[in-house]
Motif scaffolding. Structure first.
Motif, PDB file in Angstrom:
ATOM      1  N   ILE A  57       0.835  -1.209   0.000  1.00 40.08           N
ATOM      2  CA  ILE A  57       0.000   0.000   0.000  1.00 40.08           C
ATOM      3  C   ILE A  57       0.864   1.252   0.000  1.00 40.08           C
ATOM      4  CG2 ILE A  57      -1.712   1.305   1.318  1.00 40.08           C
ATOM      5  CD1 ILE A  57      -2.741  -1.401   2.394  1.00 40.08           C
ATOM      6  N   LEU A  58       1.939   1.239   0.787  1.00 35.51           N
ATOM      7  CA  LEU A  58       2.815   2.400   0.881  1.00 35.51           C
ATOM      8  C   LEU A  58       3.465   2.727  -0.463  1.00 35.51           C
ATOM      9  CD1 LEU A  58       4.124   4.492   2.801  1.00 35.51           C
ATOM     10  CD2 LEU A  58       5.974   2.836   3.170  1.00 35.51           C
ATOM     11  N   ILE A  59       3.846   1.703  -1.210  1.00 33.53           N
ATOM     12  CA  ILE A  59       4.566   1.908  -2.471  1.00 33.53           C
ATOM     13  C   ILE A  59       3.616   2.118  -3.646  1.00 33.53           C
ATOM     14  CG2 ILE A  59       6.129   0.809  -4.131  1.00 33.53           C
ATOM     15  CD1 ILE A  59       7.408  -0.635  -1.713  1.00 33.53           C
ATOM     16  N   THR A  60       2.541   1.332  -3.707  1.00 26.36           N
ATOM     17  CA  THR A  60       1.670   1.356  -4.898  1.00 26.36           C
ATOM     18  C   THR A  60       0.332   2.030  -4.668  1.00 26.36           C
ATOM     19  OG1 THR A  60       0.581  -0.767  -4.434  1.00 26.36           O
ATOM     20  CG2 THR A  60       2.714  -0.845  -5.574  1.00 26.36           C
ATOM     21  N   GLY A  61      -0.056   2.195  -3.405  1.00 24.91           N
ATOM     22  CA  GLY A  61      -1.386   2.735  -3.115  1.00 24.91           C
ATOM     23  C   GLY A  61      -2.495   1.738  -3.346  1.00 24.91           C
ATOM     24  N   HIS A  63      -4.037  -2.362  -2.392  1.00 29.00           N
ATOM     25  CA  HIS A  63      -4.003  -3.509  -1.489  1.00 29.00           C
ATOM     26  C   HIS A  63      -4.215  -4.773  -2.314  1.00 29.00           C
ATOM     27  CE1 HIS A  63      -4.590  -6.203   1.789  1.00 29.00           C
ATOM     28  NE2 HIS A  63      -4.748  -5.261   2.706  1.00 29.00           N
ATOM     29  N   LYS A 116      -7.797   0.495  -4.008  1.00 31.78           N
ATOM     30  CA  LYS A 116      -6.995   1.698  -3.802  1.00 31.78           C
ATOM     31  C   LYS A 116      -7.085   2.131  -2.342  1.00 31.78           C
ATOM     32  CE  LYS A 116      -7.360   3.425  -8.548  1.00 31.78           C
ATOM     33  NZ  LYS A 116      -7.752   4.570  -9.405  1.00 31.78           N
ATOM     34  N   SER A 118      -5.081   4.669   0.852  1.00 34.14           N
ATOM     35  CA  SER A 118      -4.267   5.855   1.071  1.00 34.14           C
ATOM     36  C   SER A 118      -2.860   5.484   1.520  1.00 34.14           C
ATOM     37  CB  SER A 118      -4.920   6.752   2.122  1.00 34.14           C
ATOM     38  OG  SER A 118      -4.048   7.783   2.523  1.00 34.14           O
ATOM     39  N   ARG A 119      -1.854   5.993   0.806  1.00 37.32           N
ATOM     40  CA  ARG A 119      -0.472   5.719   1.182  1.00 37.32           C
ATOM     41  C   ARG A 119      -0.050   6.517   2.409  1.00 37.32           C
ATOM     42  NH1 ARG A 119       2.853   6.087  -4.429  1.00 37.32           N
ATOM     43  NH2 ARG A 119       1.439   7.837  -4.757  1.00 37.32           N
ATOM     44  N   VAL A 122      -1.744   4.746   5.740  1.00 35.40           N
ATOM     45  CA  VAL A 122      -1.178   3.462   6.129  1.00 35.40           C
ATOM     46  C   VAL A 122      -0.061   3.625   7.159  1.00 35.40           C
ATOM     47  CG1 VAL A 122       0.658   3.279   4.378  1.00 35.40           C
ATOM     48  CG2 VAL A 122      -0.484   1.215   5.192  1.00 35.40           C
ATOM     49  N   ASP A 235      -9.955   2.128   4.758  1.00 34.16           N
ATOM     50  CA  ASP A 235      -9.545   3.471   5.164  1.00 34.16           C
ATOM     51  C   ASP A 235     -10.665   4.211   5.890  1.00 34.16           C
ATOM     52  OD1 ASP A 235      -6.945   3.357   4.252  1.00 34.16           O
ATOM     53  OD2 ASP A 235      -7.388   4.254   2.301  1.00 34.16           O
TER      54      ASP A 235
END
Length: 245
Positions: A57-61, A63, A116, A118-119, A122, A235
Motif C-alpha cells: 500500500i505504501l509503495i503502490t497505493g 491492497h 486503492k 491511502s499511502r 497506512v 480506510d
C-alpha cells in the motif's frame, strides 16, 4: 435473532436461532482448543501478510486482493470460533476449519474490498488514529481478536516506528504506550463476562437472554471493525457505536 450491519464496510453476523444446550458451554474451552491452535499459527502468518500489505500500500497505493482475502479469512475464522466459544456462546454448532465463508454457519464476517488505499494513512491509522478505539475496546475486547492483534502489533511495532519517524519525526513516542490497548487486550474483557452470564442463565433457565446477546454482538462488532481498520483493510474510520439499527 440476527444482528448484521450494512453501512460500514465491515459486516458481522451472528444468529441465535435456537438456545444452546444448558451446560455445553462449560466444556467449550476444551472443544475449541484445536481452533485456538490453528488461530495461533494463522496469527503468525497474519503478521507476515500485514507487513507485505503495509509496503504494498505504501509503495503502490493498492491492497493486493490475495493478501486482503487471507486477512479476511483469519478474522472470519476468529469470529466463528469466538461466536461458538467465549466471545458469545451463541451456538453449539462446531465452527468449520476454513478461511472461506460458510452460509450454513450461524456466524460470519465480511469486509468490502477496496483496491486503492491511502499511502499516507497506512503510516498512522493502525496506531495513532486508532488510539481512541484501542482505549475503548480495551474494556471489552474479544480474546481471539486480541491474540491476533497483539501478535502483529508486537512484530511490526518497530517497523511502524521506523517508517513513521522518517515521515513524521517526533510523534513516535506515542506508539509505545498504546500497543497493549490494541484490539481489546486489557480491561475486563466485557464480552467474555457477558457470555459467561448468558451461560449461567442457560444453565438454570435454558434460555439465552436476548438483551445480553444483542449487547455481545454489538461489542464484538465494534472490536472487529477496529481490527479490520488496524489490519489495513479499510480506510474508513470505525464509528463509535455498537449497533446500526
Amino acid at each position: 435473532m440476527e444482528m448484521e450491519k450494512q453501512a460500514y464496510p465491515v459486516n458481522i453476523k451472528g444468529e441465535l436461532t435456537d438456545p444452546p444446550a444448558n451446560g455445553w458451554w462449560l466444556i467449550k474451552w476444551l472443544l475449541a482448543i484445536p481452533h485456538y491452535i490453528c488461530l495461533l499459527g494463522l496469527g503468525i502468518a497474519f503478521i507476515v501478510v500485514w507487513i507485505i500489505s503495509f509496503f504494498a500500500i505504501l509503495i503502490t497505493g493498492k491492497h493486493p486482493k490475495s493478501l486482503f482475502n487471507f486477512k479476511l479469512g483469519v478474522l472470519r475464522w476468529s469470529w466463528r470460533a469466538g461466536f461458538y466459544s467465549y466471545e458469545a456462546l451463541g451456538t453449539d454448532k462446531y465452527p468449520p476449519f476454513s478461511l472461506d465463508p460458510d452460509p450454513n454457519y450461524p456466524a460470519d464476517l465480511d469486509i468490502s474490498y477496496t483496491e486503492k488505499m491511502s499511502r499516507g494513512l497506512v503510516l498512522v491509522k493502525w496506531w495513532l488514529l486508532a488510539i481512541p478505539h484501542y482505549i475503548v475496546t480495551s474494556l471489552f475486547g474479544a480474546p481471539l481478536v486480541c491474540l491476533c492483534v497483539i501478535l502483529f502489533f508486537v512484530a511490526v511495532g518497530f517497523l511502524g516506528i521506523a517508517a513513521t519517524s522518517y515521515f513524521f519525526p517526533g510523534i513516535c513516542d506515542l506508539e509505545m504506550s498504546n500497543w497493549q490497548s490494541g484490539g481489546g487486550g486489557g480491561g475486563g474483557a466485557l464480552t467474555f463476562i457477558l457470555a459467561i452470564f448468558a451461560g449461567i442463565a442457560l444453565l438454570f433457565t435454558g434460555k439465552y437472554p436476548p438483551s445480553i446477546f444483542k449487547l455481545v454482538i454489538g461489542l464484538n462488532r465494534w472490536v472487529y471493525r477496529v481490527a479490520a481498520y488496524a489490519a489495513l483493510m479499510t480506510d474508513e474510520y470505525p464509528p463509535f457505536r455498537l449497533w446500526d439499527d
